[in-house]
Design a protein around this motif. Structure first.
Motif, mmCIF file in Angstrom:
data_model
loop_
_atom_site.group_PDB
_atom_site.id
_atom_site.type_symbol
_atom_site.label_atom_id
_atom_site.label_comp_id
_atom_site.label_asym_id
_atom_site.label_seq_id
_atom_site.Cartn_x
_atom_site.Cartn_y
_atom_site.Cartn_z
ATOM 1 N N LYS A 351 0.810 -1.225 0.000
ATOM 2 C CA LYS A 351 0.000 0.000 0.000
ATOM 3 C C LYS A 351 0.840 1.270 0.000
ATOM 4 O O LYS A 351 0.287 2.369 -0.031
ATOM 5 C CB LYS A 351 -0.939 -0.004 1.214
ATOM 6 N N ILE A 352 2.148 1.116 0.057
ATOM 7 C CA ILE A 352 3.036 2.270 -0.077
ATOM 8 C C ILE A 352 4.137 1.920 -1.065
ATOM 9 O O ILE A 352 4.388 0.762 -1.355
ATOM 10 C CB ILE A 352 3.674 2.695 1.267
ATOM 11 N N THR A 356 5.108 7.321 -2.345
ATOM 12 C CA THR A 356 4.274 7.567 -1.166
ATOM 13 C C THR A 356 5.104 8.130 -0.022
ATOM 14 O O THR A 356 4.703 9.102 0.647
ATOM 15 C CB THR A 356 3.602 6.256 -0.697
ATOM 16 N N LEU A 357 6.264 7.556 0.208
ATOM 17 C CA LEU A 357 7.116 8.000 1.314
ATOM 18 C C LEU A 357 7.707 9.378 1.041
ATOM 19 O O LEU A 357 7.799 10.218 1.942
ATOM 20 C CB LEU A 357 8.248 6.983 1.543
ATOM 21 N N ILE A 358 8.105 9.626 -0.191
ATOM 22 C CA ILE A 358 8.654 10.940 -0.543
ATOM 23 C C ILE A 358 7.605 12.030 -0.326
ATOM 24 O O ILE A 358 7.881 13.111 0.211
ATOM 25 C CB ILE A 358 9.142 10.933 -2.008
ATOM 26 N N GLU A 386 0.428 -5.041 9.087
ATOM 27 C CA GLU A 386 -0.746 -5.150 8.231
ATOM 28 C C GLU A 386 -0.539 -4.262 7.014
ATOM 29 O O GLU A 386 -0.028 -3.140 7.127
ATOM 30 C CB GLU A 386 -1.991 -4.714 9.009
ATOM 31 N N ASN A 387 -0.950 -4.753 5.871
ATOM 32 C CA ASN A 387 -0.736 -4.013 4.626
ATOM 33 C C ASN A 387 -1.789 -2.924 4.461
ATOM 34 O O ASN A 387 -2.671 -2.988 3.597
ATOM 35 C CB ASN A 387 -0.750 -4.975 3.429
ATOM 36 N N GLN A 388 -1.708 -1.902 5.321
ATOM 37 C CA GLN A 388 -2.591 -0.733 5.272
ATOM 38 C C GLN A 388 -1.725 0.519 5.214
ATOM 39 O O GLN A 388 -0.704 0.619 5.898
ATOM 40 C CB GLN A 388 -3.508 -0.698 6.491
ATOM 41 N N THR A 389 -2.129 1.481 4.414
ATOM 42 C CA THR A 389 -1.294 2.660 4.168
ATOM 43 C C THR A 389 -0.868 3.344 5.459
ATOM 44 O O THR A 389 0.322 3.636 5.659
ATOM 45 C CB THR A 389 -2.045 3.665 3.277
ATOM 46 N N VAL A 391 -0.718 2.263 8.510
ATOM 47 C CA VAL A 391 0.169 1.401 9.313
ATOM 48 C C VAL A 391 1.581 1.404 8.733
ATOM 49 O O VAL A 391 2.571 1.525 9.468
ATOM 50 C CB VAL A 391 -0.378 -0.039 9.356
ATOM 51 N N LEU A 392 1.679 1.323 7.442
ATOM 52 C CA LEU A 392 2.985 1.250 6.796
ATOM 53 C C LEU A 392 3.717 2.583 6.840
ATOM 54 O O LEU A 392 4.943 2.621 7.009
ATOM 55 C CB LEU A 392 2.835 0.779 5.344
#
Length: 404
Positions: A351-352, A356-358, A386-389, A391-392
């Motif tokens: 999900k990221i 997304t991180l940048i 968990e593969n949730q935005t 959370v990640l």
């Protein structure tokens, strides 16, 4: 012998043969398709031989392609199908043991058939299904023999690949190589080194994937053919090991190479060296390199979620096929279930990503970004995240802070 109920492929091609015959020339179905029809196998390409010269064939049909005109082959396009029409021919001496110095077109079917490699491939068939057998190929098909046409020494000097083809057909058809033919292979095995690796590769894999590869491997060893294949000269003990397996049935080229490389105790670099020497594709090299390592992990019972994920299901199946041959494979249903249970199957399902991180954490591109993404990917796969935005993103932010 007359074949009744001809396969559809021949029925569809009858019009082409008829057109050649109406123009005053002979025309026959020849080669492997005739052999396989007699054996009641599914046929593939339909090849046609004719007394008409290439220029004469081109006058008969409206749409043709000069696919091998120098060797007498013209491709005829008919009703959306392509048929290779080859003129009867004889061949001169073969100074390099693979290509004739020149080809001479002839009007005689017998002259054409007697230059072929094996009796079982020197069959012709008329449109009505009547088989023309000038070299007892039907008898050899019935008795399960692989026999060179005429004098075996001459056939192998004409094209040294024919020795590998003989061994390959022994595996593919579960036939035995006739003693004079086998002895001629043994006497001339060294000539194989004159043949392009790519051509040998095709026959080698067909041998391993055949109905009875163990019989063919014995012939491969006793004739010393193996000594003249790339990087095989020191592999006699490996091939002898393969002969000890009770049921050596291999389903794919990937599995064939994986088995050989695993038994050779190859490192990743050694696997790549072997397969490059055999002019293999990059996909094959990648598959076998990874699968060979996985076989070792299966044997050591060190399989885990991350290995399942990084291998991918196709490579897991390759490795498990080899492990099963060796006697320690995983039940296929269990393998499939374990792979299906993975939270994600590839990093694109996360999900990221770097963008997304940048954007959200204002992180600059660079090695640190890659390390963090890999760590997050590992934690998702192993069930730690968990593969949730949201959370990640939170986990990624913490990971960046730990690295600072």
């Amino acid at each position: 012998m007359i074949v009744t109920n001809l396969p559809a492929e021949f029925e569809e091609a009858k019009e082409v043969l008829g057109a050649i015959q109406q123009a005053g020339f002979e025309a026959y179905f020849v080669g492997g398709s005739v052999r396989d029809t007699v054996l009641k196998f599914k046929i593939h390409d339909v090849d046609i031989a004719t007394s008409a010269y290439p220029s004469e064939v081109k006058k008969i049909f409206k749409k043709t392609v000069d696919t091998g005109i120098e060797h007498g082959t013209v491709t005829v396009l008919d009703h959306g199908r392509a048929y290779e029409i080859t003129t009867f021919r004889t061949e001169s001496t073969y100074q390099d043991f693979r290509r004739p110095d020149h080809v001479e077109f002839v009007r005689s079917l017998k002259e054409d058939l007697k230059r072929r490699d094996l009796t079982i491939n020197a069959l012709a068939m008329r449109p009505d299904g009547e088989i023309i057998d000038l070299f007892n190929g039907l008898r050899d098909l019935k008795e399960g023999n692989i026999r060179a046409v005429g004098i075996a020494e001459k056939r192998f000097h004409e094209d040294a690949l024919r020795m590998m083809r003989a061994v390959r057909f022994a595996s593919q058809l579960d036939f035995a190589i006739e003693k004079n033919t086998l002895e001629a292979i043994r006497h001339n095995a060294r000539l194989l080194q004159n043949v392009a690796v790519e051509r040998i590769h095709v026959e080698w894999i067909k041998l391993l994937l055949g109905k009875n590869p163990k019989t063919a491997l014995k012939d491969f060893l006793v004739t010393d053919l193996y000594r003249y294949c790339p990087l095989f000269a020191d592999k006699k003990a490996i091939f002898e090991k393969m002969l000890t397996f009770e049921n050596l049935q291999i389903g794919s080229e990937d599995a064939a190479w994986t088995l050989l490389c695993y038994l050779s105790n190859f490192s990743s670099s050694a696997v790549k060296k072997m397969l490059r020497a055999w002019k293999s594709s990059n996909d094959l090299i990648d598959n076998v390199t990874i699968a060979t390592g996985v076989v070792d992990l299966i044997e050591q019972q060190k399989m885990n979620t991350w290995i399942y994920y990084k291998s991918g299901f196709h490579r897991l199946e390759i490795a498990n096929e080899v492990a099963t041959i060796l006697g320690f494979g995983i039940d296929h249903a269990v393998l499939k279930e374990n792979y299906a249970a993975l939270p994600i199957k590839n990093k694109h399902e996360m999900k990221i990503n770097g963008g997304t991180l940048i954007k959200n954490l204002r992180i600059k591109p660079g090695p640190q970004l890659g390390r963090v993404l890999t760590e997050i990917e590992h934690m998702v796969v192993t069930g730690k995240l968990e593969n949730q935005t949201a959370v990640l993103l939170k986990a990624a932010k913490k990971q960046f802070e730990m690295e600072e």
